[in-house]
Design a protein around this motif. Structure first.
Motif, PDB file in Angstrom:
ATOM      1  N   GLU A 154       0.820  -1.208   0.000  1.00  0.00           N
ATOM      2  CA  GLU A 154       0.000   0.000   0.000  1.00  0.00           C
ATOM      3  C   GLU A 154       0.859   1.265   0.000  1.00  0.00           C
ATOM      4  OE1 GLU A 154      -2.953  -0.106   3.077  1.00  0.00           O
ATOM      5  OE2 GLU A 154      -3.605  -2.127   2.566  1.00  0.00           O
ATOM      6  N   LEU A 155       2.070   1.167  -0.555  1.00  0.00           N
ATOM      7  CA  LEU A 155       2.971   2.321  -0.602  1.00  0.00           C
ATOM      8  C   LEU A 155       2.298   3.540  -1.215  1.00  0.00           C
ATOM      9  CD1 LEU A 155       5.816   3.571  -0.258  1.00  0.00           C
ATOM     10  CD2 LEU A 155       6.387   2.646  -2.531  1.00  0.00           C
ATOM     11  N   VAL A 156       1.458   3.303  -2.225  1.00  0.00           N
ATOM     12  CA  VAL A 156       0.797   4.403  -2.933  1.00  0.00           C
ATOM     13  C   VAL A 156      -0.103   5.234  -2.015  1.00  0.00           C
ATOM     14  CG1 VAL A 156      -1.255   3.098  -3.660  1.00  0.00           C
ATOM     15  CG2 VAL A 156      -0.383   4.951  -5.098  1.00  0.00           C
ATOM     16  N   LEU A 157      -0.408   4.705  -0.837  1.00  0.00           N
ATOM     17  CA  LEU A 157      -1.271   5.402   0.127  1.00  0.00           C
ATOM     18  C   LEU A 157      -0.494   5.960   1.311  1.00  0.00           C
ATOM     19  CD1 LEU A 157      -4.123   2.733   0.232  1.00  0.00           C
ATOM     20  CD2 LEU A 157      -4.325   5.017  -0.768  1.00  0.00           C
ATOM     21  N   ASN A 158       0.810   5.849   1.286  1.00  0.00           N
ATOM     22  CA  ASN A 158       1.605   6.142   2.481  1.00  0.00           C
ATOM     23  C   ASN A 158       2.082   7.581   2.616  1.00  0.00           C
ATOM     24  OD1 ASN A 158       1.312   3.589   3.448  1.00  0.00           O
ATOM     25  ND2 ASN A 158       3.409   2.932   3.110  1.00  0.00           N
ATOM     26  N   GLY A 159       1.775   8.428   1.637  1.00  0.00           N
ATOM     27  CA  GLY A 159       2.196   9.820   1.743  1.00  0.00           C
ATOM     28  C   GLY A 159       3.705   9.945   1.768  1.00  0.00           C
ATOM     29  N   SER A 160       4.208  10.896   2.562  1.00  0.00           N
ATOM     30  CA  SER A 160       5.647  11.118   2.669  1.00  0.00           C
ATOM     31  C   SER A 160       6.232  10.135   3.669  1.00  0.00           C
ATOM     32  CB  SER A 160       5.921  12.565   3.115  1.00  0.00           C
ATOM     33  OG  SER A 160       7.296  12.777   3.284  1.00  0.00           O
ATOM     34  N   VAL A 161       6.911   9.107   3.175  1.00  0.00           N
ATOM     35  CA  VAL A 161       7.472   8.077   4.051  1.00  0.00           C
ATOM     36  C   VAL A 161       8.837   8.498   4.581  1.00  0.00           C
ATOM     37  CG1 VAL A 161       6.196   6.195   2.978  1.00  0.00           C
ATOM     38  CG2 VAL A 161       8.455   6.817   2.078  1.00  0.00           C
ATOM     39  N   TRP A 162       9.335   9.625   4.095  1.00  0.00           N
ATOM     40  CA  TRP A 162      10.578  10.198   4.598  1.00  0.00           C
ATOM     41  C   TRP A 162      10.233  11.395   5.478  1.00  0.00           C
ATOM     42  CZ3 TRP A 162       9.747   9.223  -0.641  1.00  0.00           C
ATOM     43  CH2 TRP A 162       9.037  10.221  -1.320  1.00  0.00           C
ATOM     44  N   LYS A 163      11.222  11.983   6.084  1.00  0.00           N
ATOM     45  CA  LYS A 163      11.002  13.129   6.961  1.00  0.00           C
ATOM     46  C   LYS A 163      11.074  14.397   6.107  1.00  0.00           C
ATOM     47  CE  LYS A 163      12.231  14.549  11.658  1.00  0.00           C
ATOM     48  NZ  LYS A 163      13.187  14.341  12.773  1.00  0.00           N
ATOM     49  N   GLY A 164       9.959  14.716   5.462  1.00  0.00           N
ATOM     50  CA  GLY A 164       9.935  15.854   4.539  1.00  0.00           C
ATOM     51  C   GLY A 164       9.647  17.164   5.229  1.00  0.00           C
ATOM     52  N   ASN A 165      10.486  17.534   6.187  1.00  0.00           N
ATOM     53  CA  ASN A 165      10.172  18.721   6.990  1.00  0.00           C
ATOM     54  C   ASN A 165      11.233  19.820   6.911  1.00  0.00           C
ATOM     55  OD1 ASN A 165      12.171  17.460   8.429  1.00  0.00           O
ATOM     56  ND2 ASN A 165      11.224  17.762  10.440  1.00  0.00           N
ATOM     57  N   SER A 166      12.074  19.767   5.883  1.00  0.00           N
ATOM     58  CA  SER A 166      13.104  20.803   5.731  1.00  0.00           C
ATOM     59  C   SER A 166      12.691  21.790   4.649  1.00  0.00           C
ATOM     60  CB  SER A 166      14.453  20.165   5.366  1.00  0.00           C
ATOM     61  OG  SER A 166      15.353  21.152   4.929  1.00  0.00           O
ATOM     62  N   GLN A 167      12.467  23.014   5.059  1.00  0.00           N
ATOM     63  CA  GLN A 167      12.123  24.056   4.099  1.00  0.00           C
ATOM     64  C   GLN A 167      13.287  24.289   3.132  1.00  0.00           C
ATOM     65  OE1 GLN A 167      10.796  28.657   4.528  1.00  0.00           O
ATOM     66  NE2 GLN A 167       9.842  27.267   6.009  1.00  0.00           N
ATOM     67  N   ALA A 168      14.520  24.145   3.621  1.00  0.00           N
ATOM     68  CA  ALA A 168      15.699  24.335   2.771  1.00  0.00           C
ATOM     69  C   ALA A 168      15.739  23.307   1.644  1.00  0.00           C
ATOM     70  CB  ALA A 168      16.963  24.241   3.615  1.00  0.00           C
ATOM     71  N   TRP A 175       7.165  18.997  -4.771  1.00  0.00           N
ATOM     72  CA  TRP A 175       5.841  18.504  -4.347  1.00  0.00           C
ATOM     73  C   TRP A 175       5.965  17.091  -3.774  1.00  0.00           C
ATOM     74  CZ3 TRP A 175       2.456  14.554  -4.939  1.00  0.00           C
ATOM     75  CH2 TRP A 175       1.125  14.776  -4.604  1.00  0.00           C
ATOM     76  N   MET A 176       6.721  16.241  -4.470  1.00  0.00           N
ATOM     77  CA  MET A 176       6.912  14.866  -3.996  1.00  0.00           C
ATOM     78  C   MET A 176       7.574  14.841  -2.622  1.00  0.00           C
ATOM     79  SD  MET A 176       5.840  12.136  -5.511  1.00  0.00           S
ATOM     80  CE  MET A 176       6.943  10.986  -4.675  1.00  0.00           C
ATOM     81  N   TYR A 177       8.533  15.717  -2.403  1.00  0.00           N
ATOM     82  CA  TYR A 177       9.238  15.752  -1.119  1.00  0.00           C
ATOM     83  C   TYR A 177       8.266  16.028   0.023  1.00  0.00           C
ATOM     84  CZ  TYR A 177      12.191  17.542   2.664  1.00  0.00           C
ATOM     85  OH  TYR A 177      12.772  17.760   3.888  1.00  0.00           O
ATOM     86  N   VAL A 178       7.338  16.925  -0.199  1.00  0.00           N
ATOM     87  CA  VAL A 178       6.401  17.296   0.865  1.00  0.00           C
ATOM     88  C   VAL A 178       5.267  16.286   1.010  1.00  0.00           C
ATOM     89  CG1 VAL A 178       4.701  19.027   1.589  1.00  0.00           C
ATOM     90  CG2 VAL A 178       6.922  19.754   0.691  1.00  0.00           C
ATOM     91  N   TYR A 179       4.691  15.861  -0.117  1.00  0.00           N
ATOM     92  CA  TYR A 179       3.444  15.080  -0.050  1.00  0.00           C
ATOM     93  C   TYR A 179       3.601  13.586  -0.315  1.00  0.00           C
ATOM     94  CZ  TYR A 179       1.246  19.645   0.104  1.00  0.00           C
ATOM     95  OH  TYR A 179       0.872  20.916   0.467  1.00  0.00           O
ATOM     96  N   GLY A 180       4.647  13.187  -1.021  1.00  0.00           N
ATOM     97  CA  GLY A 180       4.899  11.766  -1.206  1.00  0.00           C
ATOM     98  C   GLY A 180       3.851  11.020  -2.012  1.00  0.00           C
ATOM     99  N   ASP A 215       4.295  22.253   8.365  1.00  0.00           N
ATOM    100  CA  ASP A 215       5.134  22.673   9.492  1.00  0.00           C
ATOM    101  C   ASP A 215       6.562  22.188   9.275  1.00  0.00           C
ATOM    102  OD1 ASP A 215       3.035  23.940  10.870  1.00  0.00           O
ATOM    103  OD2 ASP A 215       2.355  22.007  11.669  1.00  0.00           O
ATOM    104  N   PHE A 216       7.363  23.018   8.608  1.00  0.00           N
ATOM    105  CA  PHE A 216       8.778  22.708   8.421  1.00  0.00           C
ATOM    106  C   PHE A 216       9.535  22.996   9.706  1.00  0.00           C
ATOM    107  CE2 PHE A 216       7.442  23.723   4.009  1.00  0.00           C
ATOM    108  CZ  PHE A 216       7.899  22.582   3.360  1.00  0.00           C
ATOM    109  N   GLU A 217      10.736  22.452   9.803  1.00  0.00           N
ATOM    110  CA  GLU A 217      11.543  22.700  11.001  1.00  0.00           C
ATOM    111  C   GLU A 217      11.937  24.171  11.111  1.00  0.00           C
ATOM    112  OE1 GLU A 217      15.649  21.027   8.872  1.00  0.00           O
ATOM    113  OE2 GLU A 217      14.690  19.916  10.487  1.00  0.00           O
TER     114      GLU A 217
END
Length: 271
Positions: free
Chosen positions: A127-141, A155-160, A221-223
């Motif tokens: 169900e990877l296609v439903l998992n959103g951002s599986v990484w820690k996509g919280n860096s605005q930089a 977009w992929m980095y934030v929403y996955g 909410d980015f770091e």
């Protein structure tokens, strides 16, 4: 998970960050329309851990079959679309991937670092296609560095992994015989449309016309602090009959290229 469960979960995940879609849905239903879905679009990278071959699996498992492929040279994207083998009312599935080898070394390294930061077992999740951002996509930089080269990658980095957009089947609407009529109604109701390449992309001669709203803005909410980022959008498609009388089922790459821009930050700033 069966087909209906998969499609329902994709809608729920999408609607959670795209409140405009549910509002437009209700706006049309209140006029007596029955909403049918033309297609669902999903984004990814062409890394072998998460590429189209990986994301297509849950759809193939519930009866979808590959029907077409598309190239978007400017945006460095490749895509395939799928149709259900027995349920002709099921929405088409459109999966695109960023061709990393065509991007800068910096972007490639950033994406590799993002994917390498994950527990690698997550990529085996059916169900990877439903998992959103599986990484820690919280860096605005990181988001902004990707955005400088590829809005798609940012977009992929934030929403996955999720539905990037759903699409109303305009052919199934009763009151709106043309896409222009539907667009006018939506604009009169206060919705902003993607005007890149014209509000209507495609022509009757190409057998497909498409339009879309601009993506909703969703607070991330980015770091380094919160930032409103374009999330997802609602698309509208009108299909025309081919020489044999059957409606065209595929996609027009030049039109889809402009539809991709519905999540573009620059369009948001201009609205």
């Amino acid at each position: 998970m069966n087909k209906d469960q998969l499609l329902t979960k994709l809608w729920e995940q999408y609607a959670a960050i795209t409140p405009s879609a549910q509002k437009i849905h209700e706006l049309l239903e209140n006029r007596g329309e029955e909403i049918k879905n033309d297609h669902i679009a999903i984004r990814t990278f062409n890394d072998k851990r998460v590429n189209i071959t990986v994301l297509e699996k849950p759809f193939l498992n519930v009866g979808y079959v590959e029907k077409g492929e598309y190239h978007f040279d400017t945006k460095k994207l490749y895509a395939k679309h799928y149709e259900h083998s027995t349920d002709k009312d099921a929405p088409r599935i459109f999966i695109s991937e960023l061709e990393l080898e065509k991007c800068s070394a910096e972007l490639q390294e950033t994406v590799q670092n993002i994917l390498n930061s994950c527990d690698q077992n997550v990529f085996n999740d059916p169900e990877l296609v439903l998992n959103g951002s599986v990484w820690k996509g919280n860096s605005q930089a990181i988001y902004k560095s990707l955005l400088n080269e590829s809005e798609y990658a940012a977009w992929m980095y934030v929403y996955g992994f999720r539905a990037n957009h759903f699409t109303i089947n305009t052919n199934a609407l009763k009151e709106f015989k043309t896409l222009e009529e539907l667009n006018n109604f939506l604009e009169e109701s206060g919705w902003k449309l993607n005007a890149s390449g014209g509000k209507i992309k495609g022509t009757p001669e190409q057998l497909l016309e498409q339009s879309s709203t601009l993506a909703d803005l969703y607070t991330i909410d980015f770091e380094e602090g919160s930032l409103e980022i374009p999330s997802c959008y609602y698309e509208f498609a009108l299909r025309y009959p081919m020489a044999n009388g059957a409606l065209y089922q595929g996609f027009v790459a030049s039109s889809a290229d402009k539809i991709f821009e519905s999540t573009d930050v620059k369009l948001q700033e201009a609205k």
